[in-house]
Design a protein around this motif. Structure first.
Motif, PDB file in Angstrom:
ATOM      1  N   UNK A 266       0.854  -1.371  -0.076  1.00  0.00           N
ATOM      2  CA  UNK A 266      -0.010   0.083   0.116  1.00  0.00           C
ATOM      3  C   UNK A 266       0.923   1.202  -0.114  1.00  0.00           C
ATOM      4  N   UNK A 267       1.866   1.272   1.006  1.00  0.00           N
ATOM      5  CA  UNK A 267       2.627   2.550   0.880  1.00  0.00           C
ATOM      6  C   UNK A 267       3.545   2.620  -0.240  1.00  0.00           C
ATOM      7  N   UNK A 268       4.033   1.435  -0.966  1.00  0.00           N
ATOM      8  CA  UNK A 268       4.704   1.426  -1.978  1.00  0.00           C
ATOM      9  C   UNK A 268       3.953   1.958  -3.332  1.00  0.00           C
ATOM     10  N   UNK A 269       2.692   1.611  -3.280  1.00  0.00           N
ATOM     11  CA  UNK A 269       1.794   2.324  -4.406  1.00  0.00           C
ATOM     12  C   UNK A 269       1.800   3.876  -4.335  1.00  0.00           C
ATOM     13  N   UNK A 270       1.596   4.167  -3.133  1.00  0.00           N
ATOM     14  CA  UNK A 270       1.491   5.956  -2.967  1.00  0.00           C
ATOM     15  C   UNK A 270       2.922   6.274  -3.109  1.00  0.00           C
ATOM     16  N   UNK A 271       3.794   5.893  -2.789  1.00  0.00           N
ATOM     17  CA  UNK A 271       5.185   6.027  -3.107  1.00  0.00           C
ATOM     18  C   UNK A 271       5.513   6.380  -4.571  1.00  0.00           C
ATOM     19  N   UNK A 272       5.071   5.474  -5.280  1.00  0.00           N
ATOM     20  CA  UNK A 272       5.219   5.493  -6.787  1.00  0.00           C
ATOM     21  C   UNK A 272       4.512   6.705  -7.291  1.00  0.00           C
ATOM     22  N   UNK A 273       3.214   6.841  -6.944  1.00  0.00           N
ATOM     23  CA  UNK A 273       2.483   7.908  -7.579  1.00  0.00           C
ATOM     24  C   UNK A 273       3.084   9.366  -6.980  1.00  0.00           C
ATOM     25  N   UNK A 274       3.367   9.620  -5.744  1.00  0.00           N
ATOM     26  CA  UNK A 274       4.088  10.770  -5.396  1.00  0.00           C
ATOM     27  C   UNK A 274       5.251  11.087  -6.280  1.00  0.00           C
ATOM     28  N   UNK A 275       6.215   9.872  -6.521  1.00  0.00           N
ATOM     29  CA  UNK A 275       7.446  10.096  -7.160  1.00  0.00           C
ATOM     30  C   UNK A 275       7.084  10.716  -8.862  1.00  0.00           C
ATOM     31  N   UNK A 276       5.941  10.207  -9.416  1.00  0.00           N
ATOM     32  CA  UNK A 276       5.594  10.509 -10.477  1.00  0.00           C
ATOM     33  C   UNK A 276       5.001  11.906 -10.580  1.00  0.00           C
ATOM     34  N   UNK A 277       4.167  12.247  -9.633  1.00  0.00           N
ATOM     35  CA  UNK A 277       3.822  13.765  -9.416  1.00  0.00           C
ATOM     36  C   UNK A 277       4.887  14.756  -9.478  1.00  0.00           C
ATOM     37  N   UNK A 278       5.906  14.419  -8.494  1.00  0.00           N
ATOM     38  CA  UNK A 278       6.996  15.289  -8.629  1.00  0.00           C
ATOM     39  C   UNK A 278       7.867  15.309 -10.008  1.00  0.00           C
ATOM     40  N   UNK A 279       7.834  14.221 -10.589  1.00  0.00           N
ATOM     41  CA  UNK A 279       8.640  14.126 -12.034  1.00  0.00           C
ATOM     42  C   UNK A 279       7.685  15.077 -12.946  1.00  0.00           C
ATOM     43  N   UNK A 280       6.333  14.903 -13.085  1.00  0.00           N
ATOM     44  CA  UNK A 280       5.730  15.481 -14.153  1.00  0.00           C
ATOM     45  C   UNK A 280       5.626  17.194 -13.663  1.00  0.00           C
ATOM     46  N   UNK A 281       5.576  17.444 -12.450  1.00  0.00           N
ATOM     47  CA  UNK A 281       6.045  18.735 -11.975  1.00  0.00           C
ATOM     48  C   UNK A 281       7.300  19.450 -12.249  1.00  0.00           C
ATOM     49  N   UNK A 282       8.379  18.730 -12.157  1.00  0.00           N
ATOM     50  CA  UNK A 282       9.533  18.850 -12.454  1.00  0.00           C
ATOM     51  C   UNK A 282      10.472  18.046 -13.356  1.00  0.00           C
ATOM     52  N   UNK A 283       9.836  18.235 -14.820  1.00  0.00           N
ATOM     53  CA  UNK A 283      10.633  17.294 -15.654  1.00  0.00           C
ATOM     54  C   UNK A 283      11.950  17.491 -15.811  1.00  0.00           C
ATOM     55  N   UNK A 284      12.663  18.746 -15.520  1.00  0.00           N
ATOM     56  CA  UNK A 284      14.088  18.995 -15.695  1.00  0.00           C
ATOM     57  C   UNK A 284      14.831  18.886 -14.705  1.00  0.00           C
ATOM     58  N   UNK A 285      14.342  18.483 -13.635  1.00  0.00           N
ATOM     59  CA  UNK A 285      14.931  18.044 -12.160  1.00  0.00           C
ATOM     60  C   UNK A 285      15.861  16.830 -12.473  1.00  0.00           C
ATOM     61  N   UNK A 286      16.763  16.779 -11.693  1.00  0.00           N
ATOM     62  CA  UNK A 286      17.860  15.658 -11.775  1.00  0.00           C
ATOM     63  C   UNK A 286      17.226  14.327 -11.432  1.00  0.00           C
ATOM     64  N   UNK A 287      17.503  13.401 -12.138  1.00  0.00           N
ATOM     65  CA  UNK A 287      16.957  12.116 -12.054  1.00  0.00           C
ATOM     66  C   UNK A 287      17.135  11.354 -10.445  1.00  0.00           C
ATOM     67  N   UNK A 288      16.296  10.945  -9.994  1.00  0.00           N
ATOM     68  CA  UNK A 288      16.285  10.317  -8.620  1.00  0.00           C
ATOM     69  C   UNK A 288      16.198   8.931  -8.819  1.00  0.00           C
ATOM     70  N   UNK A 289      17.137   8.248  -7.721  1.00  0.00           N
ATOM     71  CA  UNK A 289      17.027   6.946  -7.377  1.00  0.00           C
ATOM     72  C   UNK A 289      16.473   6.809  -5.887  1.00  0.00           C
TER      73      UNK A 289
END
Length: 346
Positions: free
Chosen positions: A307-330
């Protein structure tokens, strides 16, 4: 008046832009009556299917509710395990909280010559993707080449971090498996094997490295003959693992397994061959998968919070969509180890 967009149609009808998008992309979920209203209003306003440029990622602000944004979960074999379906279910719930539409894109187990990615991914139907359980190298690279925001859950050993075109979320496994292996050693087990397809997934390889590091740290020799690594057929796990166990000449007193699925098969083999768990053979897994009813409550494992993993994936995607030029995150996610009866020996 400028070009008419889907948003103009939605505003005129006091409906969501998602409903308009579904009609023009022939996506289900809109009643016939509403569909007719949308088409009539589009004709009245002079809407042209080529005029709507609001689908592109940069024209939306997630902070304003994400209206009109469509995300695809790209997945292979989602029905092979409750583990995957639980993650997908949570992703869907979390995206709904942000008023973002979700579609599933199913890929085959493996690439065949001539295969092309579905239009949902290569066109402008979706603004971003979350990729799960896709490990075929050719399919993985095809997805990696898409020029939209992406979040990968896991990767394949053959692709370097700098060549990934999206953010990477990984389930930490090296340290966790190191701890489990060290626990077994400190309890007196010295002939410990490892089972898992290390060429299949990066996380599998990292779990093996944790096992290897623990054996080296305690100066214990480990024989490749007691380890089943490399490639294992997607549909032949039981046959290959049983064949491997049948042909061992120096049967280990413990097996560290790459997943609960593999651990379940090892325990099945032990039960069919009168090998006592855990006194004769200790077994550990990884995932915290509760679908194996005969061992779920007893297996030593790393308990993944799907459950927490699913939420975390979405939050990561929202960040990436809002910040397309930000450094790649691992991102590494570390979970708790549960020590069960399968390693509780004296």
């Amino acid at each position: 008046m400028g070009k008419v967009t889907m948003q103009d149609i939605a505003d005129a009808l006091s409906i969501s832009r998602v409903s308009v998008w579904k009609v023009f992309h022939e996506y289900p979920g809109v009643s016939s009556s509403l569909k007719n209203k949308i088409l009539s209003k589009a004709e009245e306003l002079g809407y042209s299917t080529g005029s709507d440029t609001a689908c592109t990622q940069n024209s939306h602000s997630l902070a304003s509710g994400g209206n009109g944004i469509v995300v695809s979960v790209v997945v292979s074999r989602p029905d092979t395990s409750i583990f995957w379906t639980n993650i997908i279910h949570q992703i869907a719930k979390e995206l709904a909280q942000h008023d973002i539409s979700l579609i599933y894109t199913y890929l085959p187990d493996c690439y065949t010559p001539g295969y092309q990615l579905p239009d949902t991914l290569t066109g402008r139907m979706v603004q971003s993707i979350i990729m799960l359980n896709v490990y075929d190298p050719v399919l993985f690279r095809m997805l990696n080449q898409l020029s939209i925001p992406k979040v990968f859950l896991d990767s394949i050993p053959g692709i370097s971090d700098q060549n990934l075109s999206g953010d990477l979320v990984l389930l930490e496994g090296r340290d966790s498996i190191y701890e489990i292996t060290s626990f077994l050693i400190e309890k007196g087990r010295t002939n410990i094997g490892f089972i898992g397809a290390t060429n299949y997934a990066r996380t599998n390889m990292e779990r093996y490295h944790g096992y290897e590091a623990a054996m080296n740290n305690y100066h214990l020799p480990f024989s490749p003959a007691n380890c089943l690594t490399g490639d294992i057929g997607i549909n032949t796990y039981r046959e290959e693992i049983f064949h491997f166990l049948d042909n061992l000449t120096d049967f280990p007193d413990a097996f560290v397994c790459v997943s609960d699925f593999v651990a379940n098969l090892v325990i099945q083999y032990a039960q069919e061959h009168d090998i006592c768990i855990p006194n004769d053979l200790a077994v550990s897994g990884y995932d915290g998968n509760n679908e194996y009813g005969n061992i779920s409550a007893d297996l030593t494992t790393v308990q993944i919070d799907t459950s927490g993993l699913g939420k975390r994936l979405v939050h990561q995607l929202l960040y990436r969509m809002e910040n397309p030029d930000a450094s790649q995150e691992i991102v590494y996610l570390r979970y708790k180890i549960f020590y069960g009866k399968t390693t509780d020996f004296h």
